[in-house]
Enzyme design. Structure first.
Site, PDB file in Angstrom:
ATOM      1  N   LYS A  27       0.863  -1.183   0.000  1.00  0.00           N
ATOM      2  CA  LYS A  27       0.000   0.000   0.000  1.00  0.00           C
ATOM      3  C   LYS A  27       0.892   1.223   0.000  1.00  0.00           C
ATOM      4  O   LYS A  27       2.008   1.176   0.499  1.00  0.00           O
ATOM      5  CB  LYS A  27      -0.864   0.004   1.267  1.00  0.00           C
ATOM      6  CG  LYS A  27      -2.091   0.855   1.155  1.00  0.00           C
ATOM      7  CD  LYS A  27      -3.239   0.066   0.547  1.00  0.00           C
ATOM      8  CE  LYS A  27      -4.439   0.922   0.244  1.00  0.00           C
ATOM      9  NZ  LYS A  27      -5.597   0.103  -0.144  1.00  0.00           N
TER      10      LYS A  27
ATOM     11  N   ASP B 130      -6.939   4.313  -4.476  1.00  0.00           N
ATOM     12  CA  ASP B 130      -7.624   4.158  -3.196  1.00  0.00           C
ATOM     13  C   ASP B 130      -8.263   5.529  -2.955  1.00  0.00           C
ATOM     14  O   ASP B 130      -8.488   6.274  -3.926  1.00  0.00           O
ATOM     15  CB  ASP B 130      -6.612   3.777  -2.090  1.00  0.00           C
ATOM     16  CG  ASP B 130      -7.277   3.314  -0.784  1.00  0.00           C
ATOM     17  OD1 ASP B 130      -7.671   2.140  -0.710  1.00  0.00           O
ATOM     18  OD2 ASP B 130      -7.417   4.117   0.152  1.00  0.00           O
TER      19      ASP B 130
HETATM   20  O1  2IT Z   1      -8.078  -1.445  -0.705  1.00  0.00           O
HETATM   21  C1  2IT Z   1      -7.993  -1.952  -1.837  1.00  0.00           C
HETATM   22  O2  2IT Z   1      -8.100  -3.164  -2.015  1.00  0.00           O
HETATM   23  C2  2IT Z   1      -7.762  -1.059  -2.977  1.00  0.00           C
HETATM   24  N1  2IT Z   1      -7.682   0.151  -2.778  1.00  0.00           N
HETATM   25  C3  2IT Z   1      -7.575  -1.615  -4.353  1.00  0.00           C
HETATM   26  C4  2IT Z   1      -6.172  -2.084  -4.552  1.00  0.00           C
HETATM   27  C5  2IT Z   1      -5.840  -2.543  -5.952  1.00  0.00           C
HETATM   28  O3  2IT Z   1      -4.652  -2.858  -6.147  1.00  0.00           O
HETATM   29  O4  2IT Z   1      -6.689  -2.587  -6.823  1.00  0.00           O
END
Ligand code: 2IT
Length: 437
Positions: free
Chosen positions: A118, A158
Site C-alpha cells: 500500500k 484508493d
Molecule cells: O483497498 C484496496 O483493495 C484497494 N484500494 C484496491 C487495490 C488494488 O490494487 O486494486
C-alpha cells in the site's frame, strides 16, 4: 502483541489491524505448530520494505509545496506487491502499514497470485486544480518509479486516487522508463485498463452480501440499505444494490450525511460522480438537488436499515453506532471500507447474532479485478464485461466459501475468523516453502 506494540509506537491503526488478525489466528497457529516453528506471525507483521520520500511540487500560485510519499511493500510470498495508493491528509506510515497488512490477507483471499502493499501521501486533493494534481502525481511518480514494476509492485487507486490520478501517474512512469507495461491498475479502458474495474469494489461487495443473506435464507430485493461515503465504492455498491431491488437511503461525506427516504435511483447515483469530480469533498448539495435531508456533522448509522455498509474510511462505525443499528433491527454490517468499524463492533455483532463481515473479504472485488487487469495486460488482450463480471462473481463466492470453511463456529459464521485464517494459510505456506527470507 507486546512486541508489536513496543516496536511500532504510536501506530494505533496498524496495531488495531494486527490485533484483530492475530486474535483470530493464534488458536489456528497453536493447532498447526509448523507456523510457530517458522515464526510466521512474527515475520508477517514486519513489512518486507518501507519506502518514504519527499514529494516537492509547485502550486498554481507558484509556491513550493512539500508532501510526504510512501510505499509499504508488505509481503511478496504469493506474487508481486499489489495494493492501492491513498492521497488524503490523514495518511501516515501507520495508516499505510495497516492497509498493507490487511491487503496481504485480502489479496490471498482473491485466489489470484498477488502479494500485498500500500502507498500514498498526506497530499490533500480537496480544492486542487487539475494542473496541481498532475504536477503532484508527476513528482510522486518520479521517485516511486524506481521501486515498482509489473513484476515487482503494482499500485492502483484508493481514497483520493481515481482514473485521473492513475492517468497522470502512468504517463510519468512510461515517460521515465520508456515502457508501456501493466505497472498500475485502474487504467483507462483505451490504454490497458479492465472493463468493470471502477465498479468492481462496489459490485463485489454486493455479491458478497448476496452470499451472506443467502446463509439466513433471505435475499437482497426489498432490503433497506445504508451506505456511507460518496466515492467510487459507494457508487458501485449503490448501482448493484439498486439493480437487485434494494432501497438505498443514505450516503455521506466529511460534511455530514444525506437521508433520502425515497431511495437512490440511477440519476442520483450518477450525481455522486459529479460531486466527486468537483473536488470539494461535500455531499450537502445532493439534498438541495433531490429534496432529501442533510444532517451536518453526523453519520448515517442512526437511521433504520436492514443492511449497513460503511464505504468511506477506517473506523467510521463505532460501538455506539453498532448498538444503535442492532437496536433498530439491522441484520447485516458489511465493511466495504478497509477496517470500516472499530474493534468492538465485530464481537458485538457476533454476540447479538447479526452478521458482520470484514473489509478484507467484502471489498476484495476491487483488487480482484485489478488482478484480472494484470492478467489481461500480460495476455495483451481484453475480456468483455460479461467475462470480467462472471470471474468477479466467482471470486466473491469463493471468498465467501473460504469464510464459511474457516469461520463456522457451531451454527454461526465468524467472518472475521474465516477471512483471517483463510487468507493466512496460503501466504504462510508459501513463506515456509521459500525459506527464511
Ligand atoms: O483497498 C484496496 O483493495 C484497494 N484500494 C484496491 C487495490 C488494488 O490494487 O486494486
Amino acid at each position: 502483541m507486546d512486541k508489536v506494540i513496543a516496536k511500532n509506537p504510536g501506530e494505533d491503526e496498524f496495531i488495531q489491524a494486527v490485533q484483530e488478525v492475530v486474535e483470530k489466528l493464534i488458536p489456528y497457529v497453536e493447532e498447526n505448530p509448523k507456523y510457530k516453528a517458522h515464526k510466521i506471525l512474527e515475520k508477517m507483521v514486519e513489512p518486507e520494505r518501507v519506502i518514504m520520500f519527499r514529494v516537492p511540487w509547485i502550486n498554481d500560485q507558484g509556491e513550493v509545496q512539500i508532501n510526504r510519499g510512501f510505499r509499504v511493500e508488505f509481503n511478496s510470498a504469493i506474487g508481486p506487491y499489489k495494493g492501492g495508493l491513498r492521497f488524503h491528509p490523514s495518511v501516515t506510515l501507520s495508516t499505510l502499514k495497516f492497509l498493507g497488512f490487511e491487503q496481504v490477507l485480502k489479496n490471498s483471499l482473491t485466489t489470484l497470485p498477488m502479494g500485498g502493499g500500500k502507498g500514498g501521501s498526506d497530499f490533500d486533493p480537496k480544492g486542487k486544480s487539475d494542473n496541481e494534481i498532475m504536477r503532484f502525481c508527476q513528482s510522486f511518480m518520479t521517485e516511486l518509479a524506481r521501486h515498482i514494476g509489473p513484476n515487482t509492485d503494482v499500485p492502483a487507486g484508493d481514497i483520493g486516487v481515481g482514473g485521473r490520478e492513475i492517468g497522470f501517474l502512468f504517463g510519468q512512469y512510461k515517460r521515465l522508463r520508456n515502457e508501456f507495461t501493466g505497472v498500475l491498475t485502474g487504467k483507462g479502458i483505451e490504454w490497458g485498463g479492465s472493463i468493470l474495474r471502477p465498479e468492481a469494489t462496489g459490485f463485489g461487495a454486493v455479491y458478497f452480501v448476496d452470499e451472506m443473506v443467502k446463509t439466513i435464507g433471505d435475499k437482497i430485493a426489498g432490503k433497506v440499505v445504508g451506505l456511507s461515503g460518496f466515492g467510487n465504492v459507494t457508487w458501485g455498491a449503490a448501482l448493484k444494490f439498486y439493480e437487485l431491488g434494494a432501497k438505498i437511503i443514505t450516503i455521506s461525506g466529511p460534511d455530514g450525511y444525506i437521508y433520502d427516504p425515497a431511495g437512490l435511483n440511477p440519476e442520483k447515483i450518477e450525481y455522486l460522480l459529479e460531486l466527486r469530480a468537483s473536488n470539494n469533498d461535500v455531499v450537502a448539495p445532493y439534498a438541495a438537488k433531490f429534496g432529501a435531508t442533510f444532517f451536518p456533522g453526523k453519520r448515517p448509522w442512526e437511521q433504520k436499515m436492514d443492511i449497513a455498509m460503511p464505504c468511506a474510511i477506517q473506523n467510521e462505525l463505532n460501538e455506539a453506532d453498532a448498538k444503535k443499528l442492532i437496536a433498530n433491527g439491522t441484520k447485516i454490517i458489511a465493511e466495504s471500507s478497509n477496517m470500516g468499524c472499530t474493534a468492538e463492533v465485530a464481537p458485538l455483532c457476533f454476540e447479538a447474532g447479526i452478521l458482520f463481515a470484514p473489509g478484507k473479504a467484502v471489498n476484495a472485488g476491487g483488487v480482484a479485478v485489478s488482478g484480472l487487469e494484470m492478467s489481461q495486460n500480460s495476455l495483451r488482450f481484453n475480456w468483455t464485461a460479461e467475462e470480467v463480471d462472471q470471474k468477479l462473481k466467482r471470486i466473491m463466492k469463493d471468498i465467501h466459501d473460504t469464510c464459511v470453511k474457516f469461520g463456522t463456529i457451531g451454527n454461526k459464521i465468524d467472518y472475521v475468523q474465516g477471512a483471517n485464517v483463510g487468507g493466512f494459510v496460503k501466504v504462510a505456506d508459501a513463506m515456509i516453502a521459500q525459506g527464511h527470507v
